[in-house]
Motif scaffolding. Sequence first.
Motif, mmCIF file in Angstrom:
data_model
loop_
_atom_site.group_PDB
_atom_site.id
_atom_site.type_symbol
_atom_site.label_atom_id
_atom_site.label_comp_id
_atom_site.label_asym_id
_atom_site.label_seq_id
_atom_site.Cartn_x
_atom_site.Cartn_y
_atom_site.Cartn_z
ATOM 1 N N MET A 1 0.843 -1.200 0.000
ATOM 2 C CA MET A 1 0.000 0.000 0.000
ATOM 3 C C MET A 1 0.872 1.242 0.000
ATOM 4 S SD MET A 1 -3.022 1.026 2.729
ATOM 5 C CE MET A 1 -4.163 -0.246 2.181
ATOM 6 N N VAL A 2 0.516 2.206 -0.863
ATOM 7 C CA VAL A 2 1.184 3.510 -0.892
ATOM 8 C C VAL A 2 0.121 4.585 -0.738
ATOM 9 C CG1 VAL A 2 2.624 5.112 -2.206
ATOM 10 C CG2 VAL A 2 3.029 2.647 -2.393
ATOM 11 N N VAL A 3 0.353 5.514 0.189
ATOM 12 C CA VAL A 3 -0.574 6.606 0.463
ATOM 13 C C VAL A 3 0.138 7.911 0.118
ATOM 14 C CG1 VAL A 3 -1.896 7.802 2.249
ATOM 15 C CG2 VAL A 3 -1.694 5.301 2.312
ATOM 16 N N THR A 4 -0.451 8.709 -0.768
ATOM 17 C CA THR A 4 0.181 9.962 -1.183
ATOM 18 C C THR A 4 -0.681 11.156 -0.784
ATOM 19 O OG1 THR A 4 -0.831 10.141 -3.373
ATOM 20 C CG2 THR A 4 1.106 8.725 -3.181
ATOM 21 N N GLY A 5 -0.034 12.263 -0.473
ATOM 22 C CA GLY A 5 -0.803 13.444 -0.108
ATOM 23 C C GLY A 5 0.056 14.689 0.001
ATOM 24 N N ASP A 6 -0.613 15.816 0.009
ATOM 25 C CA ASP A 6 0.032 17.131 0.088
ATOM 26 C C ASP A 6 -0.642 17.908 1.218
ATOM 27 O OD1 ASP A 6 1.024 19.670 -0.195
ATOM 28 O OD2 ASP A 6 0.385 19.948 -2.270
ATOM 29 N N LEU A 7 0.058 18.102 2.310
ATOM 30 C CA LEU A 7 -0.530 18.745 3.485
ATOM 31 C C LEU A 7 -0.773 20.238 3.291
ATOM 32 C CD1 LEU A 7 1.436 16.907 6.324
ATOM 33 C CD2 LEU A 7 -0.923 16.533 5.590
ATOM 34 N N THR A 8 -0.304 20.787 2.185
ATOM 35 C CA THR A 8 -0.551 22.211 1.905
ATOM 36 C C THR A 8 -1.809 22.410 1.059
ATOM 37 O OG1 THR A 8 0.759 22.296 -0.144
ATOM 38 C CG2 THR A 8 1.936 22.619 1.944
ATOM 39 N N GLN A 9 -2.475 21.322 0.673
ATOM 40 C CA GLN A 9 -3.671 21.432 -0.181
ATOM 41 C C GLN A 9 -4.837 20.637 0.402
ATOM 42 O OE1 GLN A 9 -2.791 20.518 -4.275
ATOM 43 N NE2 GLN A 9 -1.429 22.251 -4.506
ATOM 44 N N ILE A 10 -5.149 20.909 1.653
ATOM 45 C CA ILE A 10 -6.271 20.228 2.310
ATOM 46 C C ILE A 10 -7.562 20.969 1.981
ATOM 47 C CG2 ILE A 10 -7.266 19.559 4.531
ATOM 48 C CD1 ILE A 10 -4.399 19.372 5.619
ATOM 49 N N ASP A 11 -8.534 20.240 1.398
ATOM 50 C CA ASP A 11 -9.803 20.847 0.981
ATOM 51 C C ASP A 11 -10.964 20.476 1.907
ATOM 52 O OD1 ASP A 11 -8.694 22.035 -1.398
ATOM 53 O OD2 ASP A 11 -8.631 20.026 -2.252
ATOM 54 N N LEU A 12 -10.660 19.916 3.069
ATOM 55 C CA LEU A 12 -11.698 19.543 4.026
ATOM 56 C C LEU A 12 -12.260 20.793 4.706
ATOM 57 C CD1 LEU A 12 -9.807 16.576 5.720
ATOM 58 C CD2 LEU A 12 -11.792 16.362 4.210
ATOM 59 N N PRO A 13 -13.474 20.701 5.260
ATOM 60 C CA PRO A 13 -13.984 21.822 6.065
ATOM 61 C C PRO A 13 -13.007 22.178 7.170
ATOM 62 C CG PRO A 13 -15.701 20.182 5.684
ATOM 63 C CD PRO A 13 -14.433 19.587 5.157
ATOM 64 N N SER A 14 -12.936 23.430 7.530
ATOM 65 C CA SER A 14 -11.877 23.935 8.412
ATOM 66 C C SER A 14 -11.823 23.235 9.765
ATOM 67 C CB SER A 14 -12.050 25.444 8.618
ATOM 68 O OG SER A 14 -13.332 25.714 9.153
ATOM 69 N N LYS A 15 -12.937 22.733 10.264
ATOM 70 C CA LYS A 15 -12.957 22.109 11.589
ATOM 71 C C LYS A 15 -12.667 20.617 11.536
ATOM 72 C CE LYS A 15 -16.131 25.441 13.694
ATOM 73 N NZ LYS A 15 -17.426 25.636 14.404
ATOM 74 N N GLN A 16 -12.533 20.059 10.342
ATOM 75 C CA GLN A 16 -12.309 18.613 10.209
ATOM 76 C C GLN A 16 -10.825 18.317 10.055
ATOM 77 O OE1 GLN A 16 -14.634 16.779 7.140
ATOM 78 N NE2 GLN A 16 -14.069 14.699 7.719
ATOM 79 N N LYS A 17 -10.330 17.392 10.873
ATOM 80 C CA LYS A 17 -8.913 17.060 10.844
ATOM 81 C C LYS A 17 -8.603 16.098 9.707
ATOM 82 C CE LYS A 17 -5.121 15.572 13.810
ATOM 83 N NZ LYS A 17 -4.738 15.090 15.151
ATOM 84 N N SER A 18 -7.501 16.339 9.029
ATOM 85 C CA SER A 18 -7.080 15.476 7.927
ATOM 86 C C SER A 18 -6.649 14.105 8.442
ATOM 87 C CB SER A 18 -5.924 16.124 7.163
ATOM 88 O OG SER A 18 -5.306 15.186 6.302
ATOM 89 N N GLY A 19 -7.110 13.063 7.748
ATOM 90 C CA GLY A 19 -6.709 11.711 8.103
ATOM 91 C C GLY A 19 -5.239 11.462 7.883
ATOM 92 N N LEU A 20 -4.628 12.215 6.965
ATOM 93 C CA LEU A 20 -3.196 12.057 6.715
ATOM 94 C C LEU A 20 -2.389 12.568 7.902
ATOM 95 C CD1 LEU A 20 -0.932 11.215 4.819
ATOM 96 C CD2 LEU A 20 -1.097 13.440 3.699
#
Length: 324
Positions: free
Chosen positions: A267-286
């Motif tokens: 399994m490979v998980v990729t992400g960019d912590l500078t481009q989070i599009d979640l609602p402001s109060k929701q914490k990113s799973g990454l």
Amino acid sequence: MGYIFLSKNLSKKNTLKFDDNNTLQIMCGVYHSNLDVIEKKLNVSLSSRGNLISILGNPKNIIITKNTLSKLYERAKLVNIIEEQDVEGIIKFMNDHDKNGKKQSNNYKNYFIKTPKGTIFPRSKGQENLIKQISEKQLVFAIGPAGTGKTFLAVSHAVSFLVSGMVDRIIISRPAVEAGEKLGFLPGDFKQKVDPYLKPIYDSLHENLPNEKVLKLVNNEKIEIAPIAFMRGRTLNNAYVILDEAQNTSAVQMKMFLTRLGNNSKMVVTGDLTQIDLPSKQKSGLIDAERNLKNINNISFVYLSEQDVVRHALVSEIIKAYKK
């Protein structure tokens, strides 16, 4: 090769000998075009005679040039052509190593990915580490800005595993989180609404496989591309599993996805912590996974930066500007 005007203090000279003339021709390029690139980029003078290449320049540039030529020669053993962008990538790679004061590795041929459309080599120090980690670990998180090759390298590695028979299928997922548009307002049925989010995945697949092969593998369910919601309740055995844009998962979604990992799977998980599009109060799973899983064996976190950007050079400058 062109003429390079060297100052008086650039009087050092070094000569490299190469064993195979055919490989040497591939390395040098048509009319020694690749050597011309090295001369201009590293401010050295190169002269070729038979299987010898002499380097004239300052000591530091000679060392970088020697390492560049050695790496190009190893690459020439694996491919039929080396282009200007490959040479520039290796020079950047060697310069990055030199800036960090790290000893150059001679074990160049360990870090590449072979796919039906060609051999993919790392173009930066971070990419080299990413290929190394996804080759050795069962679960890898690749975190970094746009343009660093996270998704492309993960998909390429997955394709190499599939065509070699090391896994039975590839499963690629993305969270369908809007970046400005609402899914409900997009035209079409659910598949048509979701497909735009999966387009970068298809682009990476087409760069590694012929178009008709991609279509056949998707139709035969050897490659499955779906939103993360489709992963619930499944156990993914004998599969190469990729989660892209993981910064847009919730903590609950991330935990659900990671626990799908089955036997003989990677399994490979990729992400960019500078481009989070979640609602402001929701914490990113990454972010949540990064905090909870860092100390577990066989899980690796690879961090890429603007130095690893392999798109247009301007992309790196844009990322630096926003970082400030």
